[in-house]
Every structure is written in structure tokens, then in C-alpha cells.
Scaffold this motif. Structure first.
Motif, mmCIF file in Angstrom:
data_model
loop_
_atom_site.group_PDB
_atom_site.id
_atom_site.type_symbol
_atom_site.label_atom_id
_atom_site.label_comp_id
_atom_site.label_asym_id
_atom_site.label_seq_id
_atom_site.Cartn_x
_atom_site.Cartn_y
_atom_site.Cartn_z
ATOM 1 N N UNK A 390 0.822 -1.207 0.000
ATOM 2 C CA UNK A 390 0.000 0.000 0.000
ATOM 3 C C UNK A 390 0.858 1.260 0.000
ATOM 4 N N UNK A 391 1.877 1.287 0.838
ATOM 5 C CA UNK A 391 2.757 2.463 0.883
ATOM 6 C C UNK A 391 3.589 2.576 -0.399
ATOM 7 N N UNK A 392 3.916 1.460 -1.002
ATOM 8 C CA UNK A 392 4.596 1.511 -2.295
ATOM 9 C C UNK A 392 3.667 2.093 -3.355
ATOM 10 N N UNK A 393 2.390 1.745 -3.309
ATOM 11 C CA UNK A 393 1.413 2.313 -4.235
ATOM 12 C C UNK A 393 1.317 3.818 -4.058
ATOM 13 N N UNK A 394 1.249 4.289 -2.805
ATOM 14 C CA UNK A 394 1.158 5.723 -2.559
ATOM 15 C C UNK A 394 2.404 6.447 -3.056
ATOM 16 N N UNK A 395 3.570 5.841 -2.853
ATOM 17 C CA UNK A 395 4.816 6.458 -3.312
ATOM 18 C C UNK A 395 4.847 6.533 -4.836
ATOM 19 N N UNK A 396 4.442 5.468 -5.503
ATOM 20 C CA UNK A 396 4.436 5.482 -6.963
ATOM 21 C C UNK A 396 3.389 6.458 -7.504
ATOM 22 N N UNK A 397 2.321 6.647 -6.757
ATOM 23 C CA UNK A 397 1.320 7.634 -7.163
ATOM 24 C C UNK A 397 1.898 9.039 -7.106
ATOM 25 N N UNK A 398 2.696 9.315 -6.071
ATOM 26 C CA UNK A 398 3.349 10.624 -5.957
ATOM 27 C C UNK A 398 4.311 10.833 -7.120
ATOM 28 N N UNK A 399 5.071 9.803 -7.491
ATOM 29 C CA UNK A 399 5.963 9.909 -8.648
ATOM 30 C C UNK A 399 5.171 10.187 -9.922
ATOM 31 N N UNK A 400 4.020 9.545 -10.035
ATOM 32 C CA UNK A 400 3.177 9.790 -11.211
ATOM 33 C C UNK A 400 2.706 11.237 -11.246
ATOM 34 N N UNK A 401 2.325 11.796 -10.095
ATOM 35 C CA UNK A 401 1.877 13.187 -10.059
ATOM 36 C C UNK A 401 2.979 14.129 -10.523
ATOM 37 N N UNK A 402 4.209 13.864 -10.123
ATOM 38 C CA UNK A 402 5.319 14.728 -10.533
ATOM 39 C C UNK A 402 5.492 14.712 -12.050
ATOM 40 N N UNK A 403 5.372 13.543 -12.644
ATOM 41 C CA UNK A 403 5.489 13.458 -14.099
ATOM 42 C C UNK A 403 4.247 14.032 -14.790
ATOM 43 N N UNK A 404 3.088 13.790 -14.206
ATOM 44 C CA UNK A 404 1.844 14.242 -14.825
ATOM 45 C C UNK A 404 1.728 15.758 -14.805
ATOM 46 N N UNK A 405 2.347 16.401 -13.810
ATOM 47 C CA UNK A 405 2.324 17.863 -13.744
ATOM 48 C C UNK A 405 3.279 18.501 -14.747
ATOM 49 N N UNK A 406 4.191 17.711 -15.292
ATOM 50 C CA UNK A 406 5.113 18.203 -16.314
ATOM 51 C C UNK A 406 4.428 18.069 -17.675
ATOM 52 N N UNK A 407 4.030 19.193 -18.247
ATOM 53 C CA UNK A 407 3.250 19.175 -19.481
ATOM 54 C C UNK A 407 4.067 18.823 -20.716
#
Length: 614
Positions: A390-407
């Protein structure tokens, strides 16, 4: 001169083109030329190009039907909040007897015959009418007062006719009403909020509230802005399509359909029958209770149950300490809470014990409680990998947000999809035995505790701090008790955030059909749709445990803290909070870890930990 002829002197169908040399040409115009000039005028002003700007926009996602399921999860978890529960109790017991016009969100009367006044084949409305007037026109739906035998209404009237109220009957009636509240709000549906006074599903307008219509927007989803069309009709239609076309035509979650298809030698009738026959419990299949036990776990870590236990002991004249911090607890026998609390204590043999809850926490999530009242557990089955996954999922979600915010790039969501599938499998392995009833039982018991803590009688000796803004009225009493008893100084607000947001996140993972999804678009939509809940959960976890789930694990100690039992992290924070306390045995090092920020986190240490006031 001819050159100086005014442009306004041209005929209707002639246009003049000015050249850079200072000369001009007159040409015959037509409809095509006129249209071109009109378009050019929109971009040119007095011969100059208007100011423009260029910006990169985020990559747009492809809508998927399971987004309606996530909207239903938010709708139902909000529907069983304490505020809605408190309104329900006020409406049923304290308002005039005709005021409660609410209905259950899963009404079988409408499932087979289709809605009244709306085509059952409509793409915009499910079989349950989304229009309030259509439902009430039938006058054929179950009301709260009819639940139970004798019913809630009959018990209430009999109780009010008595010359005096003694014993446990008042508490038992409150307990039955709490169970009815959860029954009425259970289901995979999108209904919105009820009117506190009538219990009807209404929507706000300029003059107050009015009956809901299919083209009204779902307020919560409209504010989030994740979907293009947030009307009740469209969302309900999308949800029905997801439930009735995925893995079969019967209305159920795809995850539950997979379970049914794997069950051998079972009568697959679609009608509800007695629980003594070889059948499926249809109501649990078509209208499951969207509850997660993690809600109860985090409220228990936030000291909700311990607060009620301390009040119950003082009510029975049992002293916990030499200097009793609850010496001012004196409930007069004329106050209603006096009799309710008597019934609560008398009903203790019928409530879940802390040991049973701990065993189920371990069975579903691989987590448990730590404390003097918690016995040593000998679990037969534990989800030991849940916290890590679960915590690995949350961490990978945060990494996804960083990439997703980069247009400039399109974020890859396949690693996120694999992490979602892993957590889904672990949750499915724990959905056995007590999974069907224990979360539901724990929920109505803790709702009762919150209701008693929110009572005016309780606020006379546990009022909380008026300057602190709380989300729900019972929270101040818990924080006040924690200060009196010398418990954790972390506000219950953060634990409440973990409970609410954690439940919503896990429900979206548990009941999604992640096992058979290879389209990263659904994982991308999941991360974007649940971004507010995920980020608030991560912050609340850091506030209560001191562990930042967004940071990289650069060494073994950081990894150990990230995947440690939350109860052990809370014990560590408690030892840091009370440096003057005497910590017995070899655990003195827990009180000294402030210098490094790290300390060994083992189950044996937590079991030996004893903190005594100097």
C-alpha cells in the motif's frame, strides 16, 4: 486624385487591397471573400495582430466507466458520515413523527419493474429513478420506522408511553436505529445528500432546497471537476452500464461477479432468499456495504474507543489513577445520557472486544494495536505484505503526479497499474470469514460512541478547546481526554482524515476490476480522480507517525520506518513526547531517539514498552 478616394466610397461588392508601395487595387467581392474578411477581422485590429499567448496543457485522459464507481464510493462514504448519522437520529427520534420521509438507497421495488415515469431503457437514469418526485409518487418504499420486529416506530411509541424510562431499552432502540441507518445507506449508488429535516434527496437552488431531477449536477463531483458531465442521470447511467455489462448482465460489481462464478454447487438465483438455503445473499451482492475496517482502525488509534472506555469506568466508579483526571464526571440521573450510558455498559458482552478487532485488523491489513489492553495475538492468517504494498502504491502515485504535472511529457502509468493490482490481490485474500459482518458491526458501534461524545452532557466535562476547528462535534471530547490522560498529543483530526480518506482509497482498489485490466488509462484516471484523498492521507500519515511517504528510501532505516507497523510508530512518538517519563527496561533508548530520528521498530519492543508517570 483617384488614389485618394475614400474606402467608404466603394460599392457593396467591391473591396480595396492596399499594397506596401502605397498603391491599391479594387477587386470584385463575393460571399467567399466576405467570409474571409470577417474571419480576418477577428484576428486583426487596425492592421496589427492582436496579442496572443502559447501554453502547454496537461494531456487529457480517456474517460472510463469505473469513474462512476469512484463517484458512488465518495457518495456513499459521505452518506454515512457522523453528521449524516446525527441528522438521522434527530429526525427519527426528536422531530415530529411524520418528518422522516427518507428511503433506503437500494429499493427492490424499483429494480425489476423500472422507474415510474422514466423509461427503464434510458441511458440517463438507472432503474432506480433519479427524480425525487418519481420515487415519492409510488409511495411504495421502505421507511426507517418499519425496520425491526417490533419496528423502530413501535418501540419508540411504547417507550414514550411508559411512566418512567429505566433499563437498557432506550439504548437498544438507539442501537437498532444506528443499524437501520447503515442499512438504508448501503449500496453502489449515487444519490447525493439528504435533507436533514425530511430525509429526502434534495439539491440546493437559489431559494433553498428542491426535489432532485436527472439533469441536476452531483454537487461533490461538480466541485472536483474531473468529469465533463456530472449530472445525476449521466453518472447513474454510466454506473449502471458498468455494473450490468461487465462480466455478465446481472447488476453487481465485477469483482463480486468473479467471486460468484468461482463458487461451486451454488444456486445462482437472482432473488433474495432465506440465509438457510444454498443461495447467494443477493442484497450483499447487488447492494454491498461500502465499508472498510481501516476506518475503525484509525479511529481506534485516535483514542475514540479508549475515551469511551475511560468514561465507562468512571461512570461505574472505577479509578484508573491515583489522581483521577475524570473526577468531574458526574452525570445526573435526570439527563438522558445517564440512561443511554447505562445501557451501553450493560451491553458490553454483545460488543466486539478489542481482541476480536485486532485479529481482524491483522487478517485484512496485517496491522494491529499496541497497548496494555491488547493481548498477545496468535493469528492464523495475516496480510503481512499489505503495508509495504500500500505504501509503495502511494509512493508510486506521488511519482506519477510529478510526471503528470510536467506538461512536456505524458506520464507512464503502467507501474502504477501493477501496484494497484498488487494491493487489490492482497485485499481480496483478506475478504474472508469475518469480513462480511465485523466491519459493519464495528462501524455502528463506533458511530454510537461518537454520538455519545457529541452530546451536551459530555461537553460539560469534556468540552475540547473552542478555538480549535473540528470537522465533527465529537472530536473535541477525544482531544480533551487525551490531554487529561497524558496520551498522544496528535489531534484526532489527523486520525479522522486517515480513516475517511483511507477507506475511500481502499474501497476504490478493493472493488475495482484491477485483476483483468491492462489499460494504463484506468490507472491514470484513478490517480487523477483520487488525488485530493491520496495527498491528504499522506499528509495525515506524516502528522501522526513522522514518516514521509513521498520521500525516497535512501537507507535501510528509512525503509524500515516506511514499512513499520503504524502502532509502533505511534509508540515511538509517544516516547519522544514524554521525555520526563520513566521508561522501564531496555526500552530507555526509545526516549533518546530524538537526536537521530531513528530507532529499532520491532514487535518485541512494543510488547515490552511501559510508560509510567514520574
Amino acid at each position: 486624385m483617384e488614389n485618394e478616394k475614400d474606402d467608404n466610397d466603394l460599392g457593396e461588392n467591391r473591396i480595396r487591397i492596399h499594397h506596401s508601395t502605397g498603391t491599391y487595387s479594387d477587386i470584385e467581392g463575393g460571399s467567399a471573400i466576405t467570409t474571409l474578411i470577417q474571419k480576418a477581422t477577428a484576428y486583426f485590429d487596425a492592421g496589427f495582430v492582436r496579442q496572443t499567448s502559447t501554453a502547454l496543457e496537461p494531456s487529457a485522459g480517456t474517460p472510463t466507466d469505473d469513474q462512476a464507481l469512484w463517484a458512488a464510493i465518495r457518495d456513499r462514504t459521505n452518506a454515512i458520515s457522523f453528521e449524516q448519522y446525527n441528522n438521522f437520529i434527530e429526525r427519527v427520534f426528536c422531530a415530529p413523527r411524520t418528518s422522516d420521509q427518507g428511503r433506503a438507497v437500494c429499493c427492490p421495488e424499483f429494480e425489476d419493474s423500472g422507474p415510474i415515469g422514466i423509461s427503464s431503457t434510458s441511458d440517463n437514469c438507472r432503474n432506480m429513478p433519479c427524480s425525487t418526485s418519481d420515487i415519492e409518487a409510488s409511495n411504495n418504499f421502505v421507511k426507517t420506522s418499519s425496520i425491526g420486529s417490533p419496528s423502530i416506530n413501535e418501540r419508540y411509541e411504547e417507550l414514550c408511553r411508559r411512566p418512567g424510562i429505566y433499563g437498557t431499552d432506550a439504548y437498544q432502540l438507539l442501537k437498532l436505529a444506528t443499524q437501520a441507518f447503515l442499512l438504508f445507506e448501503s449500496g453502489v449508488v449515487i444519490e447525493g445528500a439528504r435533507d436533514p429535516g425530511s430525509g429526502r434527496f434534495l439539491v440546493p437552488n437559489s431559494s433553498g432546497l428542491r426535489g432532485r431531477k436527472c439533469d441536476d449536477n452531483v454537487p461533490v463531483e461538480k466541485e472536483r471537476g474531473n468529469l465533463n458531465d456530472t449530472s445525476f442521470g449521466t453518472l447513474q447511467g454510466t454506473l449502471e452500464r458498468y455494473l450490468t455489462t461487465t462480466l455478465g448482465a446481472n447488476r453487481a460489481l465485477p469483482y463480486l461477479k468473479r467471486i460468484v462464478s468461482a463458487l461451486p454447487s451454488l444456486n445462482l438465483s437472482t432473488e433474495e432468499g432465506p440465509p438457510y438455503c444454498n443461495i447467494i445473499l443477493q442484497h450483499r451482492l447487488s447492494c454491498p456495504s461500502l465499508l472498510e475496517l481501516i476506518w475503525s482502525y484509525w479511529h481506534e488509534e485516535g483514542m475514540l474507543v479508549q475515551t469511551m472506555n475511560a468514561i465507562s469506568l468512571r461512570f461505574q466508579n472505577k479509578k484508573r489513577h491515583a489522581k483521577d483526571p475524570l473526577a468531574n464526571l458526574a452525570l445526573d440521573s435526570l439527563r438522558p445520557l445517564n440512561n443511554i450510558l447505562w445501557g451501553y455498559i450493560q451491553d458490553e458482552p454483545n460488543r466486539l472486544s478489542i481482541q476480536r478487532r485486532c485479529y481482524e485488523y491483522d487478517s485484512q491489513y496485517g496491522i494491529t494495536l499496541v497497548g496494555k489492553a491488547v493481548p498477545k495475538l496468535e493469528s492464523a492468517d495475516s496480510r503481512s505484505q499489505f503495508i509495504k504494498a500500500f505504501h509503495n502504491l502511494l509512493y508510486r502515485t506521488v511519482l506519477f503526479y510529478r510526471e503528470d504535472d510536467d506538461n512536456t511529457i505524458k506520464a507512464d502509468a503502467f507501474s502504477l497499474l501493477n501496484a494497484l493490482r498488487e494491493v487489490h490481490i492482497i485485499l481480496a485474500e483478506g475478504a474472508i470469514n469475518q469480513f462480511g459482518d465485523l466491519p459493519w458491526t464495528a462501524r455502528h458501534e463506533m458511530l454510537l460512541m461518537q454520538w455519545m461524545l457529541a452530546r451536551p452532557e459530555t461537553k460539560e466535562f469534556l468540552r475540547g478547546r473552542y478555538s480549535v476547528p473540528y470537522q465533527e462535534t465529537w472530536m473535541g471530547a477525544v482531544d480533551d481526554m487525551k490531554r487529561l490522560q497524558g496520551w498522544s498529543d496528535v489531534t484526532v483530526t489527523h486520525f479522522h482524515e486517515l480513516a475517511i480518506k483511507g477507506e475511500q482509497i481502499l474501497l476504490s482498489i478493493r472493488y475495482g476490476d484491477w485483476i483483468d485490466i491492462n489499460n494504463q488509462e484506468q490507472a491514470r484516471n484513478w490517480a487523477r480522480d483520487w488525488r485530493p484523498e491520496i495527498q491528504r492521507y499522506i499528509h495525515a500519515y506524516y502528522a501522526v507517525s513522522g514518516v514521509d511517504l513521498t520521500s525516497e528510501t535512501v537507507d535501510a532505516r528509512a525503509a524500515e520506518a516506511r514499512y513499520a507497523q503504524p502502532s509502533l510508530l505511534l509508540q515511538k512518538r509517544l516516547a519522544m513526547q514524554q521525555p520526563k517519563n520513566r521508561v522501564a527496561g531496555p526500552n530507555q533508548r526509545l526516549a533518546n531517539i530524538r537526536r537521530t530520528g531513528y530507532g529499532p521498530l520491532t514487535n518485541k519492543m512494543a510488547n515490552r514498552l511501559r510508560i509510567e508517570r514520574s
